[in-house]
Design a protein around this motif. Structure first.
Motif, PDB file in Angstrom:
ATOM      1  N   ARG A 151       2.029  38.078   2.891  1.00 45.07           N
ATOM      2  CA  ARG A 151       2.795  39.203   2.336  1.00 45.07           C
ATOM      3  C   ARG A 151       4.048  38.762   1.590  1.00 45.07           C
ATOM      4  O   ARG A 151       4.433  39.385   0.597  1.00 45.07           O
ATOM      5  N   ILE A 152       4.716  37.724   2.092  1.00 43.09           N
ATOM      6  CA  ILE A 152       5.966  37.282   1.477  1.00 43.09           C
ATOM      7  C   ILE A 152       5.934  35.765   1.329  1.00 43.09           C
ATOM      8  O   ILE A 152       5.080  35.103   1.932  1.00 43.09           O
ATOM      9  N   GLN A 156      10.262  32.211   3.433  1.00 41.24           N
ATOM     10  CA  GLN A 156      10.919  33.439   3.895  1.00 41.24           C
ATOM     11  C   GLN A 156      10.289  33.871   5.221  1.00 41.24           C
ATOM     12  O   GLN A 156      10.980  34.305   6.144  1.00 41.24           O
ATOM     13  N   LYS A 175      13.693  40.470   1.098  1.00 36.87           N
ATOM     14  CA  LYS A 175      12.727  39.394   1.348  1.00 36.87           C
ATOM     15  C   LYS A 175      11.320  39.773   0.889  1.00 36.87           C
ATOM     16  O   LYS A 175      10.409  38.945   0.897  1.00 36.87           O
ATOM     17  N   GLY A 176      11.140  41.046   0.517  1.00 36.61           N
ATOM     18  CA  GLY A 176       9.836  41.500   0.068  1.00 36.61           C
ATOM     19  C   GLY A 176       8.961  42.062   1.171  1.00 36.61           C
ATOM     20  O   GLY A 176       7.815  42.446   0.933  1.00 36.61           O
ATOM     21  N   PHE A 177       9.488  42.119   2.400  1.00 34.23           N
ATOM     22  CA  PHE A 177       8.695  42.637   3.520  1.00 34.23           C
ATOM     23  C   PHE A 177       8.547  44.146   3.449  1.00 34.23           C
ATOM     24  O   PHE A 177       7.499  44.698   3.797  1.00 34.23           O
ATOM     25  N   GLN A 179       8.604  47.578   1.033  1.00 36.32           N
ATOM     26  CA  GLN A 179       8.420  47.953  -0.368  1.00 36.32           C
ATOM     27  C   GLN A 179       9.246  49.164  -0.793  1.00 36.32           C
ATOM     28  O   GLN A 179       9.530  49.342  -1.963  1.00 36.32           O
TER      29      GLN A 179
END
Length: 254
Positions: A151-152, A156, A175-177, A179
Motif C-alpha cells: 500500500r505504501i 515508510q 505517508k499515503g496510508f 486516502q
C-alpha cells in the motif's frame, strides 16, 4: 449484542464490528462473522463497494481481543487463530470489488491490519493509527505487514512497523496510508459522498480495474509472504516476552 452487523445501502455493503464496549476487538466469533459477511458481499450483485467500519465514535478496531486469546500459549495454538483471521484478510485483499476501511476512530494493532487489507482507507481527522504489535512482543500476525508494504513505500511501512507507535490521521495521510480525511459532518455521509465517484459507474468497470491491480501483483509472492508472516508471529506468541507483556497489559487495566 450482535458482534458484527451487515447491511446494504446505495450499492455499498457495510460490515460493522459491533463491540464498542471492548474497543471493537476481534474474538473468534467476530472472525467467523466477518468471513461469512465478506463471502455474502462477494456474491451480491447489488454491491459495488464493501466498507468495513467500527461501531461507536472513538475506535475503529483495537485488534485482537487479548482476553479472548489469552488462553493461547503455544505457537501452534496461536497459529490456529492467526491463520483464521489471516484467511479473512486475504478475502478482503482479493475481494473483486473496491474495499474501504472507514476509520471512525483509533485503529491499532490488528485494526490496522484490517485497514491495510482494504484498498482504501478513509478516516476521521481525529483518528489515530498504529501497528503497535511490537509493544506486546509480537509482529503483525494476520498478514497486515505484507499488505501494508503493498500500500505504501516499503521504508515508510518499516518505520510504522518498527516504531510500534501511534500517529495522527494527518501523518498517516502524508505517508499515503490514508486516502481521505473527514473533518466535519457525518462520517458515513461524507464517506458515501466520497465513494459516489465510484458507485456512479457500472460494477463491471470497478471489477475490471480491481483485476488490473490484482494481476499486477503476480510474481510478488503475496500469499507466501503472508503465510511466512503469520508463522513468524505464531513463533513469537509463545515467547516469554509476549506473555509478560500481556500480563502487564491486564495488570494495568484492572
Amino acid at each position: 449484542m450482535v458482534k458484527v452487523l451487515y447491511e446494504i445501502k446505495q450499492n455499498i455493503g457495510w460490515i460493522t464490528i459491533n463491540r464498542p464496549h471492548v474497543r471493537n476487538a476481534v474474538d473468534f466469533e467476530v472472525i467467523q462473522l466477518l468471513e461469512n459477511y465478506i463471502d455474502q458481499a462477494r456474491h451480491n450483485g447489488d454491491i459495488k463497494i464493501l466498507v468495513i467500519r467500527g461501531a461507536g465514535h472513538d475506535v475503529f478496531c483495537a485488534g485482537g481481543d487479548l482476553k479472548a486469546f489469552s488462553g493461547l500459549k503455544t505457537s501452534d495454538e496461536a497459529y490456529s487463530m492467526l491463520s483464521k483471521m489471516g484467511k479473512v484478510l486475504k478475502k478482503l485483499f482479493y475481494f473483486p470489488k473496491p474495499t474501504v476501511a472507514l476509520l471512525n476512530g483509533t485503529a491499532v494493532g490488528g485494526g490496522c491490519e484490517i485497514a491495510a487489507a482494504c484498498d482504501l482507507r478513509i478516516a476521521s481527522a481525529n483518528a489515530k493509527v498504529g501497528f503497535i504489535q511490537g509493544t506486546l512482543g509480537i509482529t503483525t500476525g494476520w498478514g497486515g505487514g505484507t499488505y501494508l508494504m503493498e500500500r505504501i513505500p516499503k521504508l515508510q511501512a518499516l518505520d510504522l512497523l518498527w516504531s510500534a507507535g501511534k500517529i495522527t490521521a494527518k501523518q498517516a495521510a502524508e505517508k499515503g496510508f490514508l486516502q481521505h480525511l473527514i473533518k466535519n459532518g457525518s462520517l458515513v455521509e461524507e464517506c458515501c459522498s466520497y465513494l459516489n465517484r465510484y458507485t456512479e459507474h457500472a460494477v463491471e468497470v470497478l471489477e475490471a480495474y480491481k483485476k488490473v491491480y490484482l494481476d499486477s501483483l503476480q510474481g510478488r509472492n503475496v500469499d507466501k509472504r503472508v503465510e511466512d508472516e503469520i508463522k513468524a508471529c505464531a513463533q513469537l506468541w509463545e515467547s516469554d516476552v509476549h506473555h509478560h507483556a500481556v500480563s502487564a497489559f491486564f495488570n494495568n487495566n484492572i
